[in-house]
Motif scaffolding. Structure first.
Motif, mmCIF file in Angstrom:
data_model
loop_
_atom_site.group_PDB
_atom_site.id
_atom_site.type_symbol
_atom_site.label_atom_id
_atom_site.label_comp_id
_atom_site.label_asym_id
_atom_site.label_seq_id
_atom_site.Cartn_x
_atom_site.Cartn_y
_atom_site.Cartn_z
ATOM 1 N N UNK A 193 -47.839 -2.063 0.845
ATOM 2 C CA UNK A 193 -46.694 -2.950 0.760
ATOM 3 C C UNK A 193 -46.551 -3.535 -0.642
ATOM 4 N N UNK A 194 -45.459 -4.274 -0.834
ATOM 5 C CA UNK A 194 -45.267 -4.928 -2.122
ATOM 6 C C UNK A 194 -46.369 -5.962 -2.345
ATOM 7 N N UNK A 195 -46.514 -6.396 -3.563
ATOM 8 C CA UNK A 195 -47.541 -7.371 -3.918
ATOM 9 C C UNK A 195 -47.184 -8.743 -3.366
ATOM 10 N N UNK A 196 -48.188 -9.411 -2.799
ATOM 11 C CA UNK A 196 -48.026 -10.780 -2.311
ATOM 12 C C UNK A 196 -49.099 -11.630 -2.984
ATOM 13 N N UNK A 197 -48.688 -12.749 -3.573
ATOM 14 C CA UNK A 197 -49.617 -13.688 -4.198
ATOM 15 C C UNK A 197 -49.570 -14.987 -3.407
ATOM 16 N N UNK A 198 -50.730 -15.408 -2.912
ATOM 17 C CA UNK A 198 -50.830 -16.646 -2.146
ATOM 18 C C UNK A 198 -51.592 -17.667 -2.973
ATOM 19 N N UNK A 199 -50.991 -18.842 -3.171
ATOM 20 C CA UNK A 199 -51.628 -19.930 -3.903
ATOM 21 C C UNK A 199 -52.352 -20.806 -2.889
ATOM 22 N N UNK A 200 -53.667 -20.813 -2.947
ATOM 23 C CA UNK A 200 -54.472 -21.608 -2.018
ATOM 24 C C UNK A 200 -54.562 -23.060 -2.463
ATOM 25 N N UNK A 201 -54.548 -23.978 -1.504
ATOM 26 C CA UNK A 201 -54.855 -25.367 -1.820
ATOM 27 C C UNK A 201 -56.250 -25.431 -2.425
ATOM 28 N N UNK A 202 -56.404 -26.184 -3.485
ATOM 29 C CA UNK A 202 -57.716 -26.445 -4.086
ATOM 30 C C UNK A 202 -58.524 -25.183 -4.351
ATOM 31 N N UNK A 203 -57.865 -24.100 -4.722
ATOM 32 C CA UNK A 203 -58.631 -22.880 -4.937
ATOM 33 C C UNK A 203 -57.885 -21.779 -5.642
ATOM 34 N N UNK A 204 -58.240 -20.591 -5.274
ATOM 35 C CA UNK A 204 -57.849 -19.373 -5.965
ATOM 36 C C UNK A 204 -56.435 -18.906 -5.634
ATOM 37 N N UNK A 205 -56.047 -17.834 -6.328
ATOM 38 C CA UNK A 205 -54.850 -17.070 -6.005
ATOM 39 C C UNK A 205 -55.315 -15.812 -5.292
ATOM 40 N N UNK A 206 -54.753 -15.520 -4.129
ATOM 41 C CA UNK A 206 -55.056 -14.274 -3.437
ATOM 42 C C UNK A 206 -53.951 -13.285 -3.769
ATOM 43 N N UNK A 207 -54.335 -12.123 -4.278
ATOM 44 C CA UNK A 207 -53.378 -11.071 -4.591
ATOM 45 C C UNK A 207 -53.647 -9.912 -3.648
ATOM 46 N N UNK A 208 -52.615 -9.506 -2.913
ATOM 47 C CA UNK A 208 -52.751 -8.420 -1.947
ATOM 48 C C UNK A 208 -51.558 -7.492 -2.073
ATOM 49 N N UNK A 209 -51.786 -6.220 -1.800
ATOM 50 C CA UNK A 209 -50.702 -5.243 -1.846
ATOM 51 C C UNK A 209 -50.971 -4.197 -2.898
ATOM 52 N N UNK A 210 -49.899 -3.697 -3.490
ATOM 53 C CA UNK A 210 -49.982 -2.659 -4.515
ATOM 54 C C UNK A 210 -49.919 -3.332 -5.884
ATOM 55 N N UNK A 211 -51.041 -3.403 -6.584
ATOM 56 C CA UNK A 211 -51.101 -4.094 -7.871
ATOM 57 C C UNK A 211 -52.191 -3.493 -8.741
ATOM 58 N N UNK A 212 -52.143 -3.834 -10.008
ATOM 59 C CA UNK A 212 -53.233 -3.547 -10.931
ATOM 60 C C UNK A 212 -53.437 -4.793 -11.771
ATOM 61 N N UNK A 213 -54.639 -4.973 -12.274
ATOM 62 C CA UNK A 213 -54.956 -6.106 -13.143
ATOM 63 C C UNK A 213 -55.474 -5.534 -14.448
ATOM 64 N N UNK A 214 -54.895 -5.983 -15.559
ATOM 65 C CA UNK A 214 -55.294 -5.494 -16.872
ATOM 66 C C UNK A 214 -55.702 -6.657 -17.760
ATOM 67 N N UNK A 215 -56.534 -6.363 -18.763
ATOM 68 C CA UNK A 215 -56.940 -7.388 -19.723
ATOM 69 C C UNK A 215 -55.906 -7.494 -20.832
ATOM 70 N N UNK A 216 -56.164 -8.340 -21.829
ATOM 71 C CA UNK A 216 -55.192 -8.588 -22.903
ATOM 72 C C UNK A 216 -54.865 -7.340 -23.711
ATOM 73 N N UNK A 217 -55.727 -6.334 -23.653
ATOM 74 C CA UNK A 217 -55.500 -5.091 -24.389
ATOM 75 C C UNK A 217 -54.889 -3.998 -23.524
ATOM 76 N N UNK A 218 -54.583 -4.327 -22.272
ATOM 77 C CA UNK A 218 -53.988 -3.361 -21.368
ATOM 78 C C UNK A 218 -54.994 -2.499 -20.628
#
Length: 74
Positions: A2-27
């Motif tokens: 499915x599409x990417x879903x980002x959930x902002x948790x109270x007092x905590x992290x961001x949950x990222x679920x779905x079709x995504x990639x994470x890259x650093x500052x250099x790609x």
């Protein structure tokens, strides 16, 4: 997947679920080991940044309540 879903948790992290990639500052892509969901640190205390390791407990306060952003400037 499915599409990417980002959930902002109270007092905590961001949950990222779905079709995504994470890259650093250099790609360069982080190898997520086949995970379709990860949590990202928002507090800056994680020893595993950018991923959350739970270090925020009792050190980070934010109530996650959705709101509308102002119109985009043109």
């Amino acid at each position: 997947m499915s599409k990417t879903k980002i959930t902002v948790n109270n007092n905590g992290s961001l949950i990222i679920a779905g079709d995504f990639e994470i890259v650093d500052k250099n790609g360069n892509e982080y190898n997520l080991g086949g995970r379709e969901q990860v949590t990202l640190c928002r507090c800056g205390l994680s020893a595993n940044k950018p991923f959350c390791d739970g270090s925020h407990r009792n050190h980070f306060e934010h109530e996650a309540v959705a709101f509308d952003l102002p119109p985009k400037k043109v």
